[in-house]
Design a protein around this motif. Structure first.
Motif, PDB file in Angstrom:
ATOM      1  N   TYR A  32      14.814 -28.049  48.457  1.00  0.00           N
ATOM      2  CA  TYR A  32      14.011 -29.498  48.163  1.00  0.00           C
ATOM      3  C   TYR A  32      14.878 -30.343  48.948  1.00  0.00           C
ATOM      4  CZ  TYR A  32      11.152 -32.956  45.766  1.00  0.00           C
ATOM      5  OH  TYR A  32      10.284 -33.787  45.402  1.00  0.00           O
ATOM      6  N   LEU A  34      15.128 -34.590  50.432  1.00  0.00           N
ATOM      7  CA  LEU A  34      15.054 -35.593  50.225  1.00  0.00           C
ATOM      8  C   LEU A  34      15.721 -36.766  51.311  1.00  0.00           C
ATOM      9  CD1 LEU A  34      16.024 -34.459  47.246  1.00  0.00           C
ATOM     10  CD2 LEU A  34      14.883 -36.501  46.496  1.00  0.00           C
ATOM     11  N   SER A  51       9.241 -30.298  50.056  1.00  0.00           N
ATOM     12  CA  SER A  51       9.604 -29.060  49.193  1.00  0.00           C
ATOM     13  C   SER A  51       9.735 -27.807  50.294  1.00  0.00           C
ATOM     14  CB  SER A  51       8.530 -28.561  48.227  1.00  0.00           C
ATOM     15  OG  SER A  51       8.791 -27.131  48.029  1.00  0.00           O
ATOM     16  N   SER A  93      18.749 -30.121  47.640  1.00  0.00           N
ATOM     17  CA  SER A  93      19.139 -29.517  46.468  1.00  0.00           C
ATOM     18  C   SER A  93      18.677 -28.313  46.343  1.00  0.00           C
ATOM     19  CB  SER A  93      18.779 -30.292  45.255  1.00  0.00           C
ATOM     20  OG  SER A  93      17.122 -30.169  45.080  1.00  0.00           O
ATOM     21  N   ASN A  96      17.755 -25.139  40.163  1.00  0.00           N
ATOM     22  CA  ASN A  96      18.562 -25.158  39.060  1.00  0.00           C
ATOM     23  C   ASN A  96      17.963 -25.342  37.684  1.00  0.00           C
ATOM     24  OD1 ASN A  96      20.935 -23.737  37.797  1.00  0.00           O
ATOM     25  ND2 ASN A  96      22.216 -25.826  38.111  1.00  0.00           N
ATOM     26  N   GLY A  98      16.133 -27.388  36.318  1.00  0.00           N
ATOM     27  CA  GLY A  98      16.094 -28.905  35.962  1.00  0.00           C
ATOM     28  C   GLY A  98      17.388 -29.602  36.003  1.00  0.00           C
ATOM     29  N   ASN A  99      18.336 -28.757  36.429  1.00  0.00           N
ATOM     30  CA  ASN A  99      19.882 -29.311  36.601  1.00  0.00           C
ATOM     31  C   ASN A  99      20.372 -29.272  37.974  1.00  0.00           C
ATOM     32  OD1 ASN A  99      19.878 -30.223  33.639  1.00  0.00           O
ATOM     33  ND2 ASN A  99      20.429 -27.929  33.106  1.00  0.00           N
ATOM     34  N   GLU A 100      19.399 -29.568  38.975  1.00  0.00           N
ATOM     35  CA  GLU A 100      19.762 -29.643  40.412  1.00  0.00           C
ATOM     36  C   GLU A 100      20.749 -30.794  40.410  1.00  0.00           C
ATOM     37  OE1 GLU A 100      16.003 -27.685  39.676  1.00  0.00           O
ATOM     38  OE2 GLU A 100      16.827 -29.686  39.185  1.00  0.00           O
ATOM     39  N   LYS A 101      21.746 -30.663  41.590  1.00  0.00           N
ATOM     40  CA  LYS A 101      22.454 -31.724  41.918  1.00  0.00           C
ATOM     41  C   LYS A 101      22.265 -31.885  43.293  1.00  0.00           C
ATOM     42  CE  LYS A 101      26.698 -29.212  43.212  1.00  0.00           C
ATOM     43  NZ  LYS A 101      28.230 -29.044  42.999  1.00  0.00           N
ATOM     44  N   LEU A 102      22.110 -33.132  43.894  1.00  0.00           N
ATOM     45  CA  LEU A 102      22.128 -33.308  45.218  1.00  0.00           C
ATOM     46  C   LEU A 102      23.159 -33.428  46.075  1.00  0.00           C
ATOM     47  CD1 LEU A 102      19.290 -36.247  45.308  1.00  0.00           C
ATOM     48  CD2 LEU A 102      18.858 -33.895  45.401  1.00  0.00           C
ATOM     49  N   THR A 103      23.028 -32.860  47.252  1.00  0.00           N
ATOM     50  CA  THR A 103      24.192 -33.039  48.097  1.00  0.00           C
ATOM     51  C   THR A 103      23.603 -33.830  49.276  1.00  0.00           C
ATOM     52  OG1 THR A 103      24.840 -30.625  47.645  1.00  0.00           O
ATOM     53  CG2 THR A 103      25.641 -31.605  49.754  1.00  0.00           C
ATOM     54  N   PHE A 104      24.519 -34.782  49.768  1.00  0.00           N
ATOM     55  CA  PHE A 104      23.998 -35.915  50.706  1.00  0.00           C
ATOM     56  C   PHE A 104      24.627 -35.431  52.131  1.00  0.00           C
ATOM     57  CE2 PHE A 104      21.451 -39.145  48.353  1.00  0.00           C
ATOM     58  CZ  PHE A 104      21.547 -38.656  47.171  1.00  0.00           C
ATOM     59  N   GLY A 105      24.211 -36.231  53.233  1.00  0.00           N
ATOM     60  CA  GLY A 105      24.621 -36.217  54.426  1.00  0.00           C
ATOM     61  C   GLY A 105      25.623 -37.266  54.606  1.00  0.00           C
TER      62      GLY A 105
END
Lengths: 114, 116
Positions: A32, A34, A51, A93, A96, A98-105
């Motif tokens: 996913y 964003l 997605s 992300s 997980n 419902g407990n995903e964490k976002l990794t940003f650029g």
């Protein structure tokens, strides 16, 4: 280890033209993606997402394209407007329950030239 | 609209001081996050919390701790501030949903911390 990379720190585009912001990722578990936009002295605001089951998502002037085989996504803004001048972050992300964490650029600063 | 409020927009602290950054959200979200933003490094995750009294380390937890005693409040603590913790700190929250389209964080306006 930077799992999400935005290789262009800055981009200048003439008003009315197309802005293309690029993002590459390395983690094949990401499903996913964003884009966030950030003005100075404000928190990032959500712009558009996609997605991994899709290759394109469109919302008004904003379109996100996903190329899973190349692990690459891009944000197209057309036509570009002065209010689009901001820093753009892509994020990813992995599912997980419902407990995903976002990794940003690292972000790309877009400047629209009137 | 979800509102995420960070109590301090600007703080100046001295090396060695204990610093508390407070974050409150008003939409009953389970998940809360602390990121820091630095030029050229983007947003990096410090800690996150799945629910009350639950916490998990992010990518750069060293020098930080967190507290989540109530669902709406997530605090970031710098036990002994150092100059390399000068940064913009961003809090975010998210509702938990099996729908992947809900995987969107709502951010606060940020707290700019300067450590002298």
């Amino acid at each position: 280890d930077q799992q999400v990379k935005q290789n262009s720190p800055s981009l200048s585009v003439q008003e009315g033209r197309i802005s293309i912001l690029n993002c590459d990722y390395t983690n094949s578990m990401f499903d996913y993606f964003l884009w966030y936009k950030k003005y100075p002295a404000e928190g990032p605001t959500f712009l558009i997402s996609i997605s991994s089951i899709k290759d394109k998502n469109e919302d008004g002037r904003f379109t996100v394209f996903l190329n899973k085989s190349a692990k690459h996504l891009s944000l197209h803004i057309v036509p570009s407007q002065p209010g689009d001048s901001a820093v753009y972050f892509c994020a990813a992300s992995a599912t997980n329950f419902g407990n995903e964490k976002l990794t940003f650029g690292t972000g790309t600063r877009l400047t629209i030239i009137p | 609209d979800v509102k995420v409020t960070q109590s301090s927009r600007y703080l100046v602290k001295r090396t060695g001081e204990k610093v508390f950054l407070e974050c409150v959200q008003d939409m009953d979200h389970e998940n809360m996050f602390w990121y820091r933003q630095d030029p050229g490094l983007g947003l990096r995750l410090i800690y996150f919390s799945y629910d009350v009294k639950m916490k998990e380390k992010g990518d750069i937890p060293e020098g930080y701790s967190v507290s989540r005693e109530k669902k709406e409040r997530f605090s970031l603590i710098l036990e002994s501030a150092s100059t390399n913790q000068t940064s913009m700190y961003l809090c975010a929250s998210r509702i938990v949903s099996s729908f992947s389209g809900a995987n969107v964080l709502t951010f606060g306006a940020g707290s700019r911390l300067t450590v002298l």
